[in-house]
Design a protein around this motif. Structure first.
Motif, short mmCIF file in Angstrom:
data_model
loop_
_atom_site.label_atom_id
_atom_site.label_comp_id
_atom_site.label_asym_id
_atom_site.label_seq_id
_atom_site.Cartn_x
_atom_site.Cartn_y
_atom_site.Cartn_z
N VAL A 212 8.26 8.94 -6.55
CA VAL A 212 7.32 9.61 -7.45
C VAL A 212 6.68 8.59 -8.39
O VAL A 212 5.48 8.62 -8.64
N LEU A 213 7.49 7.66 -8.90
CA LEU A 213 6.97 6.68 -9.85
C LEU A 213 5.90 5.80 -9.22
O LEU A 213 4.88 5.49 -9.84
N ILE A 214 6.13 5.40 -7.97
CA ILE A 214 5.16 4.51 -7.31
C ILE A 214 3.82 5.24 -7.13
O ILE A 214 2.76 4.70 -7.45
N VAL A 215 3.88 6.48 -6.66
CA VAL A 215 2.64 7.23 -6.48
C VAL A 215 1.95 7.47 -7.82
O VAL A 215 0.74 7.30 -7.96
N THR A 216 2.73 7.84 -8.84
CA THR A 216 2.16 8.07 -10.17
C THR A 216 1.45 6.82 -10.67
O THR A 216 0.34 6.87 -11.19
N LEU A 282 -1.38 5.54 0.32
CA LEU A 282 -1.23 6.36 1.53
C LEU A 282 -0.20 5.75 2.47
O LEU A 282 0.62 6.46 3.07
N ALA A 283 -0.23 4.41 2.57
CA ALA A 283 0.73 3.74 3.44
C ALA A 283 2.14 4.00 2.94
O ALA A 283 3.07 4.26 3.73
N PHE A 284 2.28 3.97 1.63
CA PHE A 284 3.60 4.21 1.06
C PHE A 284 4.08 5.63 1.36
O PHE A 284 5.23 5.84 1.77
N ASN A 285 3.18 6.59 1.20
CA ASN A 285 3.53 7.98 1.52
C ASN A 285 3.93 8.14 2.97
O ASN A 285 4.89 8.80 3.32
N LYS A 286 3.14 7.50 3.84
CA LYS A 286 3.40 7.58 5.27
C LYS A 286 4.78 7.00 5.58
O LYS A 286 5.54 7.55 6.37
N LEU A 287 5.07 5.89 4.92
CA LEU A 287 6.35 5.22 5.13
C LEU A 287 7.51 6.14 4.76
O LEU A 287 8.51 6.23 5.48
#
Lengths: 304, 363
Positions: A212-216, A282-287
């Protein structure tokens, strides 16, 4: 038309209106901007009359020290605000993640700044920073510390403070949501395993909040690169170029300097920067999704 | 091992008291099981011992030292949670070694301990997997392993098997019983499952409505329950309760209920000497009813069998006598015809007697 053809087309028919709107409202202006960025374009001309100059606008920007200055100001601004906002926002969330009396009132108060329109925020801070009647200088003078040239010499710092005030709540509220969805029993297990409050934060809470922190953080960074209104109202980019962030420079290039082609090219530079950040997100979410999927498969494979 | 003692342990949420002064003493290295239906206060008691709930009143002593003011980490205990409570971001080895790493033990010692425990629980090949990559049974084992790697003197288990399916639960129960023989520690185990309680416990503590109903060895509680609640809670299928009155006819005394009248023998008369009431409640375990077509009416119940549940070697008959439902457990090869009135012999020494005014057992 056969039944199966209709069946196959149905989803596209339903999607069509949305797609049409998206093309008109998003892709057309974007294409227009990309097209214009390759032309020597004055607002008095229609785009058909302009001449094609290839990468001319991009190259001149690449060599323009004022553009560099603006880029550096933007980077300084964005990185500083997001860094401080992350630390303060997550810190506050960790501090207020408990069920005490009055906590919900406190939480609501903390997120208020986010609800105020940016122009209003800009105005509020401009008055507070006012050299003679602003509350900061009046207070400083009363306690005998002398006044500070907030929107002059320290203009960048001042706008950074205002942005931190407005957007820390965004990080606070998302971190708090992340914290409250953490598995309670894992935290209890950590207490029994001997983790102090601090160790629970470092070893359990923060790592579990990390997705969550990374996306935020990325969302905030994208937003901070696009910031315009607050700074426009507070300093109009000045003094000099000291707070002229990219969005402001783009708008001035287009309206004051009447160089639409250059402004378009500058927008594209900013767009590329934001695209890179978006792709990382997006890459992070996909991962994360792939990881969850892999784990699910592993468990299923074991069960046979 | 240190001795744990609860003295008048009370828990209130606001004005609502959920635990009403629990007194309990656990012997050295004893396996104590707190058992009772949902909401009886067993988990609250355990969580107070762990330090996860505050104590409203009373005190917890370990080796006669009060500890209720201490943080969980200072109480020298390990705990296994119902939902395993593994750290999702750490692999199995890291989960198991978390406590030791916090204590800054030497690396070699930690590795040795983790491998030892993993070996014992059959987790060696999973040491580098994350909890999400494990099945329910394996996660449960990791939770157990995490407790075992610590050299705590006391283990707390909060319904550790209730999230597993029936087959796995039986298997893990057996493993727990085996582990229990190897590990010489205090263990306090909470469950709502009376079979787990009976099979694992050195001492069972039956709780209900925030009170201890009875504590003692499993056989003691099974054979001499102090009240109707304990009698009905322990044992499957549960004990039958039949209302009756004490009647004298001629020289003999009878326990007469709806559709039956049992003649008291001398031992039973002895038990009833000081009993003040006419009304009485009989408790008969399903396994204490014996099919006997030739049994005399004054030593048997006449039951109409509605359903026979075949379990294997044993069957459970669900039958009734008038309004009263009665369960009987007998060998499956007993020739029974459904729907007929059949005689089941009651031996009076197996019968439990309760005072219907306060539900307490008559010894």
């Amino acid at each position: 038309m056969s039944y199966s053809t209709i069946n196959r087309l149905t989803p596209y028919i339903f999607l069509a209106p949305a797609l049409v709107i998206m093309v008109i409202a998003l892709l057309y202006p974007l294409g227009y901007m990309v097209f214009g960025s390759f032309r020597d374009w004055d607002p008095s001309q229609s785009i058909g009359e302009t001449s094609f100059i290839g990468l001319g606008n991009y190259i001149s920007l690449w060599n323009d020290p004022n553009f560099h200055e603006s880029l550096i100001v933007t980077l300084k601004f964005a990185i500083t605000v997001v860094f401080v906002e992350m630390i303060v926002g997550v810190g506050l969330a960790l501090l207020l993640d408990r069920n005490l009396r009055g906590m919900s009132v406190l939480r609501t108060m903390f997120i208020l700044p986010m609800m105020i329109a940016p122009v209003v925020v800009g105005l509020i801070w401009r008055y507070m920073y006012h050299p003679s009647i602003g509350i900061f200088n009046q207070t400083l003078e009363k306690i005998g510390l002398g006044s500070v040239d907030w929107l002059g010499q320290h203009a960048l710092l001042s706008v950074i403070i205002a942005d931190i005030w407005q957007w820390t709540p965004f990080i606070f509220i998302l971190s708090l949501a992340a914290l409250q969805s953490l598995p309670r029993s894992a935290l209890e297990a950590a207490r029994i395993d001997g983790a102090s409050g601090w160790q629970q934060i470092i070893y359990i809470k923060i790592p579990l909040m990390m997705p969550v922190l990374i996306v935020t953080c990325l969302l905030r960074l994208i937003d901070a690169f696009k910031v315009l209104e607050v700074i426009l109202v507070m300093t109009e980019g000045g003094p000099g170029l000291s707070t002229e962030i990219l969005a402001l420079r783009i708008s001035r290039t287009a309206t004051e300097f009447r160089e639409l082609g250059v402004a378009a090219a500058m927008s594209n530079y900013l767009l590329m920067l934001l695209l890179i950040l978006t792709i990382i997100m997006l890459a992070f979410n996909k991962l994360q999704e792939m990881k969850a999927e892999r784990q699910r498969r592993a468990v299923e494979a074991e069960k046979g | 091992m240190p001795k744990i003692r609860l003295d008048g342990l009370t828990k209130r949420y606001g004005n609502f008291e959920v635990l009403h002064g629990i007194d309990l003493e656990m012997d050295d290295a004893e396996f104590t099981v707190l058992v009772g239906p949902s909401g009886c206060g067993k988990s609250t008691t355990l969580r107070m011992i762990a330090g996860l709930e505050t104590v409203s009143d009373g005190e917890i002593y370990i080796n006669d030292k009060p500890i209720s003011h201490l943080e969980p980490k200072d109480r020298d205990l390990a705990m296994v949670f119902q939902d395993y409570a593994l750290y999702p971001h750490m692999d199995v080895a890291k989960n198991m070694s978390f406590a030791l790493r916090l204590q800054k033990r030497p690396r070699a010692e930690i590795d040795k301990k983790v491998h030892e425990v993993a070996e014992m629980l059959g987790l060696t090949e999973y040491l580098h997997r994350k909890p999400a990559e494990l099945s329910g049974g394996q996660r449960q084992r990791v939770a157990m392993g995490r407790a075992l790697t610590r050299d705590s003197s006391t283990f707390l288990f909060d319904e550790p098997l209730s999230n597993l399916d029936a087959k796995l639960r039986t298997q893990m129960r057996a493993e727990l019983a085996m582990m229990r023989q190897r590990v010489h520690k205090n263990m306090i185990y909470v469950t709502h499952d009376q079979i787990e309680a009976m099979t694992l416990a050195d001492r069972i503590v039956v709780m209900h409505d925030g009170h201890i109903q009875q504590e003692g060895k499993p056989e003691t509680l099974f054979k001499t329950p102090v009240n109707k609640f304990v009698a009905g809670f322990l044992g499957t299928p549960p004990m039958n309760f039949l209302d009756a009155v004490i009647e004298s006819k001629g020289d003999d005394t009878y326990l007469t209920g709806h559709n039956f009248s049992l003649r008291c023998d001398d031992a039973t008369l002895q038990r009833l000497t000081d009993y003040p009431l006419q009304e009485i409640c009989l408790g008969i375990r399903p396994s204490d009813l014996e099919y006997d077509a030739a049994a005399h009416a004054d030593e048997s119940l006449s039951l109409q069998v509605d359903i026979a549940e075949y379990i294997g070697a044993q069957s459970v008959l669900i039958s009734h006598s008038g309004e009263q439902k009665v369960m009987v457990e007998l060998k499956s090869d007993t020739p029974i015809t459904l729907g007929e009135e059949l005689n089941f012999r009651v031996s009076l020494e197996d019968i439990h007697l309760f005072n219907p005014s306060d539900d307490r057992a008559i010894p």
